[in-house]
Design a protein around this motif. Structure first.
Motif, PDB file in Angstrom:
ATOM      1  N   TRP A 288      -8.191   5.447  -0.627  1.00  0.00           N
ATOM      2  CA  TRP A 288      -7.169   4.539  -1.151  1.00  0.00           C
ATOM      3  C   TRP A 288      -5.961   4.396  -0.216  1.00  0.00           C
ATOM      4  CZ3 TRP A 288      -8.626   9.073  -3.703  1.00  0.00           C
ATOM      5  CH2 TRP A 288      -7.771  10.168  -3.538  1.00  0.00           C
ATOM      6  N   GLY A 289      -6.010   5.049   0.937  1.00  0.00           N
ATOM      7  CA  GLY A 289      -4.902   4.940   1.870  1.00  0.00           C
ATOM      8  C   GLY A 289      -3.692   5.681   1.358  1.00  0.00           C
ATOM      9  N   ASN A 290      -2.537   5.034   1.358  1.00  0.00           N
ATOM     10  CA  ASN A 290      -1.316   5.620   0.820  1.00  0.00           C
ATOM     11  C   ASN A 290      -1.175   5.176  -0.629  1.00  0.00           C
ATOM     12  OD1 ASN A 290       1.469   6.228   0.191  1.00  0.00           O
ATOM     13  ND2 ASN A 290       1.830   6.423   2.389  1.00  0.00           N
ATOM     14  N   GLU A 291      -1.131   6.128  -1.536  1.00  0.00           N
ATOM     15  CA  GLU A 291      -1.135   5.766  -2.962  1.00  0.00           C
ATOM     16  C   GLU A 291       0.105   4.975  -3.361  1.00  0.00           C
ATOM     17  OE1 GLU A 291       0.719   7.108  -5.673  1.00  0.00           O
ATOM     18  OE2 GLU A 291       2.010   8.411  -4.469  1.00  0.00           O
ATOM     19  N   LYS A 292       1.173   5.058  -2.577  1.00  0.00           N
ATOM     20  CA  LYS A 292       2.375   4.291  -2.892  1.00  0.00           C
ATOM     21  C   LYS A 292       2.191   2.800  -2.622  1.00  0.00           C
ATOM     22  CE  LYS A 292       5.536   8.136  -2.004  1.00  0.00           C
ATOM     23  NZ  LYS A 292       6.637   8.647  -1.146  1.00  0.00           N
ATOM     24  N   ALA A 293       1.091   2.430  -1.994  1.00  0.00           N
ATOM     25  CA  ALA A 293       0.792   1.016  -1.751  1.00  0.00           C
ATOM     26  C   ALA A 293       0.181   0.348  -2.977  1.00  0.00           C
ATOM     27  CB  ALA A 293      -0.153   0.875  -0.562  1.00  0.00           C
ATOM     28  N   HIS A 294      -0.004   1.102  -4.052  1.00  0.00           N
ATOM     29  CA  HIS A 294      -0.649   0.582  -5.257  1.00  0.00           C
ATOM     30  C   HIS A 294       0.205   0.932  -6.492  1.00  0.00           C
ATOM     31  CE1 HIS A 294      -3.876   0.428  -2.360  1.00  0.00           C
ATOM     32  NE2 HIS A 294      -3.942   1.742  -2.314  1.00  0.00           N
ATOM     33  N   ALA A 295      -0.152   0.348  -7.624  1.00  0.00           N
ATOM     34  CA  ALA A 295       0.561   0.632  -8.873  1.00  0.00           C
ATOM     35  C   ALA A 295      -0.387   0.433 -10.048  1.00  0.00           C
ATOM     36  CB  ALA A 295       1.794  -0.262  -9.016  1.00  0.00           C
ATOM     37  N   LYS A 296      -0.017   1.037 -11.172  1.00  0.00           N
ATOM     38  CA  LYS A 296      -0.826   0.865 -12.385  1.00  0.00           C
ATOM     39  C   LYS A 296       0.078   0.841 -13.603  1.00  0.00           C
ATOM     40  CE  LYS A 296      -1.644   5.831 -13.176  1.00  0.00           C
ATOM     41  NZ  LYS A 296      -2.675   6.889 -13.300  1.00  0.00           N
ATOM     42  N   GLN A 297      -0.379   0.126 -14.611  1.00  0.00           N
ATOM     43  CA  GLN A 297       0.266   0.092 -15.920  1.00  0.00           C
ATOM     44  C   GLN A 297      -0.771   0.531 -16.930  1.00  0.00           C
ATOM     45  OE1 GLN A 297       3.595  -0.987 -16.561  1.00  0.00           O
ATOM     46  NE2 GLN A 297       3.373  -0.321 -18.681  1.00  0.00           N
ATOM     47  N   SER A 298      -0.460   1.535 -17.708  1.00  0.00           N
ATOM     48  CA  SER A 298      -1.409   2.043 -18.703  1.00  0.00           C
ATOM     49  C   SER A 298      -0.836   1.893 -20.110  1.00  0.00           C
ATOM     50  CB  SER A 298      -1.736   3.507 -18.422  1.00  0.00           C
ATOM     51  OG  SER A 298      -0.554   4.302 -18.479  1.00  0.00           O
ATOM     52  N   HIS A 299      -1.644   2.283 -21.093  1.00  0.00           N
ATOM     53  CA  HIS A 299      -1.265   2.217 -22.502  1.00  0.00           C
ATOM     54  C   HIS A 299      -0.847   0.796 -22.910  1.00  0.00           C
ATOM     55  CE1 HIS A 299      -1.052   6.536 -21.725  1.00  0.00           C
ATOM     56  NE2 HIS A 299      -1.242   6.706 -23.028  1.00  0.00           N
ATOM     57  N   LEU A 300      -1.709  -0.165 -22.555  1.00  0.00           N
ATOM     58  CA  LEU A 300      -1.472  -1.555 -22.934  1.00  0.00           C
ATOM     59  C   LEU A 300      -2.238  -1.903 -24.205  1.00  0.00           C
ATOM     60  CD1 LEU A 300      -1.778  -3.213 -19.414  1.00  0.00           C
ATOM     61  CD2 LEU A 300       0.336  -2.862 -20.722  1.00  0.00           C
ATOM     62  N   LYS A 301      -1.687  -2.808 -24.984  1.00  0.00           N
ATOM     63  CA  LYS A 301      -2.366  -3.269 -26.182  1.00  0.00           C
ATOM     64  C   LYS A 301      -3.604  -4.065 -25.803  1.00  0.00           C
ATOM     65  CE  LYS A 301       1.563  -3.559 -29.363  1.00  0.00           C
ATOM     66  NZ  LYS A 301       2.345  -4.466 -30.245  1.00  0.00           N
ATOM     67  N   THR A 302      -4.656  -3.898 -26.562  1.00  0.00           N
ATOM     68  CA  THR A 302      -5.894  -4.653 -26.336  1.00  0.00           C
ATOM     69  C   THR A 302      -6.242  -5.544 -27.530  1.00  0.00           C
ATOM     70  OG1 THR A 302      -7.162  -2.743 -27.134  1.00  0.00           O
ATOM     71  CG2 THR A 302      -6.856  -2.944 -24.756  1.00  0.00           C
ATOM     72  N   SER A 303      -5.234  -5.811 -28.357  1.00  0.00           N
ATOM     73  CA  SER A 303      -5.397  -6.740 -29.479  1.00  0.00           C
ATOM     74  C   SER A 303      -4.010  -7.189 -29.939  1.00  0.00           C
ATOM     75  CB  SER A 303      -6.140  -6.079 -30.644  1.00  0.00           C
ATOM     76  OG  SER A 303      -5.397  -4.980 -31.151  1.00  0.00           O
ATOM     77  N   THR A 304      -3.995  -8.250 -30.749  1.00  0.00           N
ATOM     78  CA  THR A 304      -2.792  -8.803 -31.407  1.00  0.00           C
ATOM     79  C   THR A 304      -1.796  -9.451 -30.446  1.00  0.00           C
ATOM     80  OG1 THR A 304      -1.367  -6.817 -31.343  1.00  0.00           O
ATOM     81  CG2 THR A 304      -2.968  -6.993 -33.159  1.00  0.00           C
ATOM     82  N   VAL A 305      -2.064  -9.482 -29.143  1.00  0.00           N
ATOM     83  CA  VAL A 305      -1.129 -10.089 -28.193  1.00  0.00           C
ATOM     84  C   VAL A 305      -1.457 -11.566 -27.992  1.00  0.00           C
ATOM     85  CG1 VAL A 305      -0.142  -9.972 -25.871  1.00  0.00           C
ATOM     86  CG2 VAL A 305      -0.834  -7.866 -27.043  1.00  0.00           C
ATOM     87  N   VAL A 306      -2.735 -11.912 -27.914  1.00  0.00           N
ATOM     88  CA  VAL A 306      -3.172 -13.297 -27.770  1.00  0.00           C
ATOM     89  C   VAL A 306      -4.171 -13.608 -28.869  1.00  0.00           C
ATOM     90  CG1 VAL A 306      -2.761 -13.435 -25.304  1.00  0.00           C
ATOM     91  CG2 VAL A 306      -4.978 -12.636 -26.130  1.00  0.00           C
TER      92      VAL A 306
END
Length: 306
Positions: A288-306
């Protein structure tokens, strides 16, 4: 009244109406795996180095002053272990001899399906797998995926520990993009599952790269964003069926590599029965090279948003 006709209900000898069409439905695209450059490796323990610049300083230097030499920060050595995967088949001689509708070569078809399945395996491994492990004679080596590799540029849900799921928003995406940008990365791709792709397409406003459909003399926008024009440049929105539904991953593509110790290869099984056995196998890992070159968002809703 009894029928005296020769009809399909009573006649015998009709051939079955089975066509030579096989309705294949293969979810075999592997965008994350396909994006990463393939490089060779020579060990089950694959290693590389990462480095960073010192923080900018503004202190003036006295004219004619003697220099004070500072020990620079050392490079960091990173590693990931090779991950072996295989898919096999076992086709009897009888099955090979009979006339199967739509299938010219049963063994070749099973090999084709095995290869497609192997690639989707690796796509899922490199996206989602947990900690890398060296393995033993009784335990398999495992590779770390990009989600576990990212430690610095992260976002989570609300409350203590971030356990309460939240909806994906443009603000969250731009905050992650800024973290990568601050570190010197060049984020150009956002990977997500199907639901988060819908959230981005329907709720984000900084849209670019979407298409139009001419219908009834009216130009109607299709709600499908291919790219997002964020605060730090254009990011390709790439849905991946193997991606976790409650997360997104933003990457700097130049840092992603798939290190190959053994490329995908076909092997023939031992003739232990009246059948043709075989398998396809590979041994790879993610760099993955340098991990600071990437980002992640977790704990997202998978219903009721759209």
């Amino acid at each position: 009244m009894a029928s005296t006709q020769v009809n399909a209900y009573f006649a015998v000898g009709q051939r079955e109406g089975l066509t030579d069409t096989v309705a294949d439905l293969f979810a075999d695209d592997v965008p994350f795996f396909a994006m990463a450059q393939k490089i060779n490796s020579r060990s089950t323990k694959h290693e590389w180095q990462e480095d960073n610049l010192a923080a900018p300083a503004t202190t003036g230097i006295v004219e004619g002053a003697s220099l004070t030499y500072v020990q620079p920060a050392t490079r960091t050595r990173r590693q990931n272990y090779m991950h072996i995967r295989l898919r096999n088949w076992d086709v009897t001689f009888t099955e090979m001899a009979v006339n199967v509708a739509g299938i010219g070569d049963q063994v070749a078809r099973e090999m084709m399906k095995a290869m497609k399945s192997l690639l989707t395996d690796y796509d899922k491994i490199f996206l989602n797998t947990g900690n890398s492990a060296v393995g033993t004679t009784s335990t398999a080596r495992t590779a770390r995926g990009i989600q576990r590799a990212i430690r610095t540029n992260t976002g989570r849900g609300s409350s203590a520990g971030g356990a309460v799921k939240q909806a994906l928003t443009e603000s969250k995406v731009n905050a992650l993009l800024q973290k990568i940008w601050n570190a010197g990365g060049d984020p150009r791709a956002l990977f997500c599952g199907g639901y988060q792709k819908r959230v981005i397409s329907q709720n984000f406003t900084a849209k670019t790269g979407f298409t139009y459909q001419i219908q009834a003399s009216a130009r109607q926008a299709i709600s499908n964003i291919n790219s997002y024009e964020g605060s730090f440049g254009t990011v390709d929105i790439i849905p991946d069926r193997q991606h976790s539904g409650a997360r997104i991953t933003i990457v700097t593509p130049d840092h992603l590599k798939v290190a190959v110790l053994r490329d995908i290869q076909q092997y023939k099984g031992a003739p232990t029965a009246s059948s043709v056995k075989g398998w396809v196998e590979a041994e790879m890992t993610l760099q993955w090279g340098n991990e600071k070159a990437h980002a992640k968002q977790s704990h997202l809703k998978t219903s009721t948003v759209v």
